[in-house]
Design a protein around this motif. Structure first.
Motif, PDB file in Angstrom:
ATOM      1  N   GLY A 192       0.823  -1.202   0.000  1.00 31.71           N
ATOM      2  CA  GLY A 192       0.000   0.000   0.000  1.00 31.71           C
ATOM      3  C   GLY A 192       0.853   1.247   0.000  1.00 31.71           C
ATOM      4  O   GLY A 192       1.788   1.378  -0.796  1.00 31.71           O
ATOM      5  N   PHE A 193       0.581   2.169   0.942  1.00 30.98           N
ATOM      6  CA  PHE A 193       1.261   3.464   0.966  1.00 30.98           C
ATOM      7  C   PHE A 193       2.221   3.551   2.149  1.00 30.98           C
ATOM      8  O   PHE A 193       1.801   3.462   3.299  1.00 30.98           O
ATOM      9  CB  PHE A 193       0.233   4.590   1.055  1.00 30.98           C
ATOM     10  N   TYR A 194       3.502   3.756   1.848  1.00 31.96           N
ATOM     11  CA  TYR A 194       4.519   3.862   2.887  1.00 31.96           C
ATOM     12  C   TYR A 194       5.766   4.517   2.316  1.00 31.96           C
ATOM     13  O   TYR A 194       5.923   4.637   1.097  1.00 31.96           O
ATOM     14  CB  TYR A 194       4.870   2.495   3.475  1.00 31.96           C
ATOM     15  N   ASP A 195       6.647   4.920   3.200  1.00 28.46           N
ATOM     16  CA  ASP A 195       7.901   5.582   2.825  1.00 28.46           C
ATOM     17  C   ASP A 195       8.990   4.521   2.656  1.00 28.46           C
ATOM     18  O   ASP A 195       9.278   3.764   3.597  1.00 28.46           O
ATOM     19  CB  ASP A 195       8.284   6.585   3.921  1.00 28.46           C
ATOM     20  N   ASP A 196       9.590   4.450   1.475  1.00 31.10           N
ATOM     21  CA  ASP A 196      10.611   3.436   1.207  1.00 31.10           C
ATOM     22  C   ASP A 196      11.781   3.505   2.192  1.00 31.10           C
ATOM     23  O   ASP A 196      12.391   2.479   2.515  1.00 31.10           O
ATOM     24  CB  ASP A 196      11.151   3.588  -0.214  1.00 31.10           C
ATOM     25  N   SER A 197      12.111   4.710   2.656  1.00 27.79           N
ATOM     26  CA  SER A 197      13.254   4.854   3.552  1.00 27.79           C
ATOM     27  C   SER A 197      13.014   4.153   4.882  1.00 27.79           C
ATOM     28  O   SER A 197      13.970   3.719   5.540  1.00 27.79           O
ATOM     29  CB  SER A 197      13.567   6.333   3.791  1.00 27.79           C
ATOM     30  N   ILE A 198      11.775   4.020   5.285  1.00 28.52           N
ATOM     31  CA  ILE A 198      11.455   3.331   6.539  1.00 28.52           C
ATOM     32  C   ILE A 198      11.767   1.847   6.426  1.00 28.52           C
ATOM     33  O   ILE A 198      12.214   1.217   7.388  1.00 28.52           O
ATOM     34  CB  ILE A 198       9.985   3.564   6.931  1.00 28.52           C
ATOM     35  N   VAL A 199      11.561   1.283   5.256  1.00 27.16           N
ATOM     36  CA  VAL A 199      11.863  -0.143   5.062  1.00 27.16           C
ATOM     37  C   VAL A 199      13.341  -0.403   5.303  1.00 27.16           C
ATOM     38  O   VAL A 199      13.715  -1.378   5.973  1.00 27.16           O
ATOM     39  CB  VAL A 199      11.466  -0.592   3.644  1.00 27.16           C
ATOM     40  N   ARG A 200      14.191   0.458   4.763  1.00 26.73           N
ATOM     41  CA  ARG A 200      15.632   0.277   4.966  1.00 26.73           C
ATOM     42  C   ARG A 200      15.982   0.390   6.441  1.00 26.73           C
ATOM     43  O   ARG A 200      16.780  -0.397   6.971  1.00 26.73           O
ATOM     44  CB  ARG A 200      16.406   1.328   4.151  1.00 26.73           C
ATOM     45  N   HIS A 201      15.391   1.372   7.109  1.00 24.64           N
ATOM     46  CA  HIS A 201      15.632   1.564   8.537  1.00 24.64           C
ATOM     47  C   HIS A 201      15.140   0.352   9.330  1.00 24.64           C
ATOM     48  O   HIS A 201      15.814  -0.124  10.249  1.00 24.64           O
ATOM     49  CB  HIS A 201      14.918   2.840   8.990  1.00 24.64           C
ATOM     50  N   ASP A 202      13.967  -0.143   8.967  1.00 31.16           N
ATOM     51  CA  ASP A 202      13.361  -1.298   9.627  1.00 31.16           C
ATOM     52  C   ASP A 202      14.274  -2.521   9.496  1.00 31.16           C
ATOM     53  O   ASP A 202      14.568  -3.213  10.482  1.00 31.16           O
ATOM     54  CB  ASP A 202      11.998  -1.568   8.990  1.00 31.16           C
ATOM     55  N   TYR A 203      14.745  -2.776   8.288  1.00 37.75           N
ATOM     56  CA  TYR A 203      15.586  -3.954   8.069  1.00 37.75           C
ATOM     57  C   TYR A 203      16.879  -3.884   8.885  1.00 37.75           C
ATOM     58  O   TYR A 203      17.299  -4.872   9.497  1.00 37.75           O
ATOM     59  CB  TYR A 203      15.912  -4.096   6.581  1.00 37.75           C
ATOM     60  N   ARG A 204      17.490  -2.731   8.913  1.00 36.06           N
ATOM     61  CA  ARG A 204      18.762  -2.588   9.626  1.00 36.06           C
ATOM     62  C   ARG A 204      18.594  -2.720  11.137  1.00 36.06           C
ATOM     63  O   ARG A 204      19.532  -3.108  11.838  1.00 36.06           O
ATOM     64  CB  ARG A 204      19.392  -1.238   9.284  1.00 36.06           C
ATOM     65  N   ARG A 205      17.415  -2.390  11.643  1.00 36.35           N
ATOM     66  CA  ARG A 205      17.192  -2.443  13.082  1.00 36.35           C
ATOM     67  C   ARG A 205      16.338  -3.636  13.501  1.00 36.35           C
ATOM     68  O   ARG A 205      15.840  -3.681  14.618  1.00 36.35           O
ATOM     69  CB  ARG A 205      16.523  -1.143  13.548  1.00 36.35           C
TER      70      ARG A 205
END
Length: 320
Positions: A192-205
């Motif tokens: 759906g609708f989300y900020d791609d940069s959050i995915v990178r942050h999520d994966y790293r943490r």
């Protein structure tokens, strides 16, 4: 049977009062698999994703706990024979018992306690309500339904031994798992609708899940004696628990509530649009949090006069 002393770390946040009486309602926040307590403060990516900040602005206290094996000092028991769903239930039960009886490290009493779970954390909450029906006053069940798409989850997420993927987990036994790559995590947790940069942050943490937890990923029977209000919240694009050609997400949540909480007179659901499994990290998060707290306000009135924001204490420890 597993026993022993375990240290649980948590982030406690209290609302800022401007002189009005505190209604003393505490939300116990329990994260899902491969996350930890910091998911409830938005992983540090912004206020719009910060559940604890939103809750305190509405006058609620929050305690975001690390489930067993997720503490910052990385005390990691056996991932198969110890870190299982049944033990998580007993640990949460003990935490609530400590808070209700003497306040524990929070040093205060609460008139009401609300259980808020996400995904695997919701499964633990259902089991808690089934085993201890008088433990909490209300339940918010997010990222969950009675049926799951295990095939899609396994093929996309690809949980592998965490020690082989990330140096943070280098010393963990092989029974501790994490997401193998960012693309797989995005495919199953986001839609759906989300900020791609959050995915990178999520994966790293990201954090871990254990083999013992995954074997328990279900629910411990209906909570037939629980009579408090329950709100189910799952994204319409949740590929694990809601995407189904034969049944809408609304129908799935209604069926879940009827089966799991047959004695509760107050059952409700909300399906955030354009939202995937990790619903706290989609653009719909502010509206989702508003819906949840409007629901709670019906039962736990918060007097006016609370300022936006709150007091955060990271690292509160409870020994159970």
């Amino acid at each position: 049977m597993v026993g022993g002393a375990f240290k649980v770390e948590a982030i406690y946040c209290s609302p800022i009062s401007s002189g009005h009486r505190d209604r003393q309602t505490l939300e116990i926040l329990v994260h899902g698999a491969t996350y930890n307590k910091k998911m409830w403060s938005g992983l540090g990516v912004g206020y719009d994703y910060n559940w604890q900040a939103h809750a305190t602005s509405c006058g609620y206290h929050t305690l975001a706990i690390d489930r067993l094996s997720h503490s910052d000092d990385r005390d990691h028991p056996d991932p198969i024979n110890v870190v299982q769903g049944s033990l998580h239930v007993e640990v949460v039960h003990k935490i609530i018992d400590i808070i209700r009886n003497d306040g524990g490290p929070l040093s205060r009493d609460f008139q009401n306690i609300v259980y808020v779970g996400h995904s695997f954390g919701t499964a633990i909450g259902v089991a808690l309500a089934a085993r201890y029906p008088n433990e909490v006053n209300a339940i918010i069940a997010t990222g969950f339904s009675l049926t799951s798409n295990g095939t899609a989850m396994n093929s996309a997420v690809r949980l592998v031994p965490a020690a082989q993927v990330n140096r943070r987990f280098a010393r963990l036994p092989l029974g501790y798992l994490c997401t193998e790559d960012e693309a797989g995590r995005e495919e199953i947790f986001y839609s759906g609708f989300y900020d791609d940069s959050i995915v990178r942050h999520d994966y790293r943490r990201q954090d871990t899940a254990t083999v013992g937890e995954l074997c328990y990923f279900g629910y411990a029977g209906p909570a037939v004696r629980f009579v408090g209000p329950v709100l189910a919240v799952t994204g319409e694009n949740d590929q694990i628990f809601c995407e189904d050609e034969t049944q809408s997400c609304e129908e799935k949540l209604m069926a879940m509530l009827d089966v799991l909480f047959p004695s509760s007179p107050e059952l409700s659901y909300y399906v955030p649009p354009n939202t995937g499994h990790s619903l706290m990290f989609h653009y719909s998060a502010p509206e989702t949090m508003a819906v949840v707290h409007n629901f709670l306000d019906q039962y736990f009135l918060v007097p006016p006069g609370f300022g936006v924001g709150g007091r955060f204490v990271d690292g509160a420890q409870i020994v159970v």
